[in-house]
Design an enzyme around this catalytic site. Structure first.
Site, mmCIF file in Angstrom:
data_model
loop_
_atom_site.group_PDB
_atom_site.id
_atom_site.type_symbol
_atom_site.label_atom_id
_atom_site.label_comp_id
_atom_site.label_asym_id
_atom_site.label_seq_id
_atom_site.Cartn_x
_atom_site.Cartn_y
_atom_site.Cartn_z
ATOM 1 N N GLY A 277 -0.008 5.413 0.504
ATOM 2 C CA GLY A 277 -1.071 6.386 0.746
ATOM 3 C C GLY A 277 -0.917 7.003 2.118
ATOM 4 N N ALA B 196 3.744 -0.883 3.787
ATOM 5 C CA ALA B 196 2.987 0.365 3.784
ATOM 6 C C ALA B 196 3.934 1.546 3.678
ATOM 7 C CB ALA B 196 2.140 0.474 5.052
ATOM 8 N N GLU B 197 3.819 2.291 2.580
ATOM 9 C CA GLU B 197 4.568 3.542 2.410
ATOM 10 C C GLU B 197 3.551 4.645 2.635
ATOM 11 O OE1 GLU B 197 5.870 6.836 1.574
ATOM 12 O OE2 GLU B 197 5.352 6.285 -0.473
ATOM 13 N N MET B 198 3.737 5.386 3.732
ATOM 14 C CA MET B 198 2.665 6.267 4.202
ATOM 15 C C MET B 198 3.092 7.737 4.169
ATOM 16 S SD MET B 198 1.105 3.737 7.182
ATOM 17 C CE MET B 198 2.636 3.536 8.114
ATOM 18 N N PHE C 214 0.840 -1.196 0.000
ATOM 19 C CA PHE C 214 0.000 0.000 0.000
ATOM 20 C C PHE C 214 0.873 1.243 0.000
ATOM 21 C CE2 PHE C 214 -1.536 3.392 2.856
ATOM 22 C CZ PHE C 214 -2.673 3.804 2.173
#
Length: 485
Positions: A228, A249-251, A226
């Site tokens: 976002g 997860a790259e947030m 993901f």
């Protein structure tokens, strides 16, 4: 240009079956509909997951060199269509044609880079203490990977994930952002046309309840990747908790650039303008905080303000545009709400801070390039991710105070230091608590072969890009053979 977008289910392209058509609007002109799409039915989404399960079996058995051939052909196709696709990305996302062209090229680079890894050693022989026995580590694909990708880099981010996932032998279910479905469609079509077997890559879009139940809830998935917001990424972590499903997860980010008194101010200003206002500030790695040593604060701010006054707002496809619109009316309101919050906190809006007026710009989702000073470390504008063309500046007394300010954040994606001091540069590399650290360079702009990812609430343990990017999509099996007894 308007047409209805299809989804990829197994070996077929199908239109959605649920609800009224959703308009894919040009953010520079909200009256222009670029495309329309309807959401998939639950039955269609279920068939996409079934297709991915079959595709995983097929692709796993395909040699890595054959997989590389498909990725290489798709990269050639993207480059051949670069101008057409760049125009679509510019119209759909709002970024300039120059930025969109780089996105297409980088997307092709990701496919090429991971295609090249097919000929690198995988696993290897490991010593074994048993007589007449040889042991080896075997690298395998993990299975079905769900990809959830954002609107800010609508082709590059899926390509960054698809390259390592596909070369490793996994099948994929890709769910792009509703704001930018066309970019993902072009990428999937390039891979399908290059010879990707049916079921290996499926393109989907459905309502949240169906996605949660039938895609994320499918017991057959091995991993979710993901990119976002931190809020959504942490929500995914909770949804997947207790299951043996990997999450990458790259947030979010609240990236800081530090300017010391000995820095080249002209270099710092030009670099921060590009890092903070490129793509209208809609990069997870965008510079949004600037920490300046007090003795040069006023001189730096004056130069930065002068530079921002030269940035022309306009449609991304328009010659001379330096800053395009943000992606949607909703996001425009969110960015402006952050600025209004800064006003109410008694920060100084030194430049910009409004939606521009005028017959042309008012039709789009534009936000003036905004420079805010007079902030404290407790103001929301200093701590919260804005994701727009907004930069805040704060003075500090020393290098040590600057490093503390960089690290005083829930985020840890990227940080930069501008200095001529070798000592301070080396200390900053060690002490900045971020996944990316730069000296006299922007917070953004990493290449495809360089590992990428953040710390703290900016990311999970799995890096993207480079050879590190393969780890998330593979597993290691130990094998031993006794050949003498």
């Amino acid at each position: 240009m308007s047409f209805e977008i299809d989804y990829r289910i197994g070996g077929n392209w199908e239109k959605g079956e649920v609800g009224e058509p959703i308009d894919d609007l040009n953010p520079a002109n909200q009256g222009e509909v670029l495309a329309r799409f309807r959401l998939m039915s639950r039955e269609q989404l279920g068939r996409a997951m079934d297709a991915a399960a079959r595709g995983a079996v097929t692709w796993r058995k395909t040699s890595a060199i054959a997989r590389a051939g498909v990725l290489g052909k798709a990269a050639l196709s993207l480059r051949a269509q670069r101008d057409e696709i760049a125009r679509v990305i510019s119209l759909e996302n709002g970024k300039t044609l120059a930025e969109a062209s780089v996105e297409v090229e980088k997307s092709a680079d990701f496919l090429d880079f991971y295609a090249a890894t097919a000929r690198l050693p995988q696993g290897g022989q490991i010593a074994d203490g048993r007589a007449g026995t040889r042991a080896m580590a075997m690298v395998e694909p993990i299975g079905i990977v769900v990809m959830i990708t954002p609107w800010n880099d609508p082709m590059l981010t899926p390509a960054r994930k698809l390259g390592p996932a596909l070369i490793s032998g996994n099948s994929v279910v890709l769910k792009p952002a509703r704001e930018t479905p066309l970019a993902a469609w072009y990428l999937v079509k390039a891979l399908v046309d290059a010879g990707l077997p049916e079921g290996v890559l499926n393109l989907v879009m459905a309502d949240h309840a169906a996605l949660d139940e039938l895609m994320l809830g499918d017991a057959r998935i091995a991993a979710v990747t993901f990119t976002g917001s931190t809020e959504v990424g942490l929500g995914l972590s909770r949804k997947l908790a207790g299951r043996n499903v990997r999450l990458q997860a790259e947030m979010g980010g609240k990236n800081a650039s530090v300017v010391l008194a000995d820095a080249d101010l002209d270099l710092a200003v030009s670099t921060i303008v590009g890092a903070g206002f490129g793509q209208a500030g809609q990069r997870c790695t965008a510079t949004s905080r600037v920490i300046v040593e007090a003795s040069v604060h006023d001189a730096f701010v004056a130069r930065l303000a002068d530079a921002l006054k030269t940035l022309a707002l306009g449609a991304g496809t328009q010659a001379g545009t330096k800053i395009g619109p943000v992606v949607s009316r909703r996001h425009q309101k969110e960015v402006l709400a952050h600025v209004q919050g800064a006003r109410e906190s008694n920060a100084t809006i030194l430049l910009g801070g409004n939606a521009p007026q005028g017959e042309t710009l008012s039709q789009g989702c534009f936000v003036e390039p905004t420079l805010i000073t007079g902030v404290t470390d407790q103001m929301p504008i200093w701590r919260d991710e804005v994701f727009g063309p907004v930069v805040v500046v704060r003075a500090v007394a020393s290098f040590e105070e600057a490093v503390a300010a960089v690290n005083d954040s829930q985020y840890g994606l990227s940080a930069a230091l501008f200095t001529n001091s070798l000592r301070h540069a080396q200390l900053f590399l060690d002490e900045a608590d971020t996944g990316q650290v730069s000296i006299n360079l922007p917070t953004s702009g990493w290449d495809v072969h360089q590992p990428f990812g953040g710390f703290k609430d900016s990311g999970s343990a799995f890096k993207e890009q480079g050879l590190e990017g393969l780890r998330f999509y593979t597993r290691t099996k130990m094998a031993a053979v006794r050949f003498e007894w």
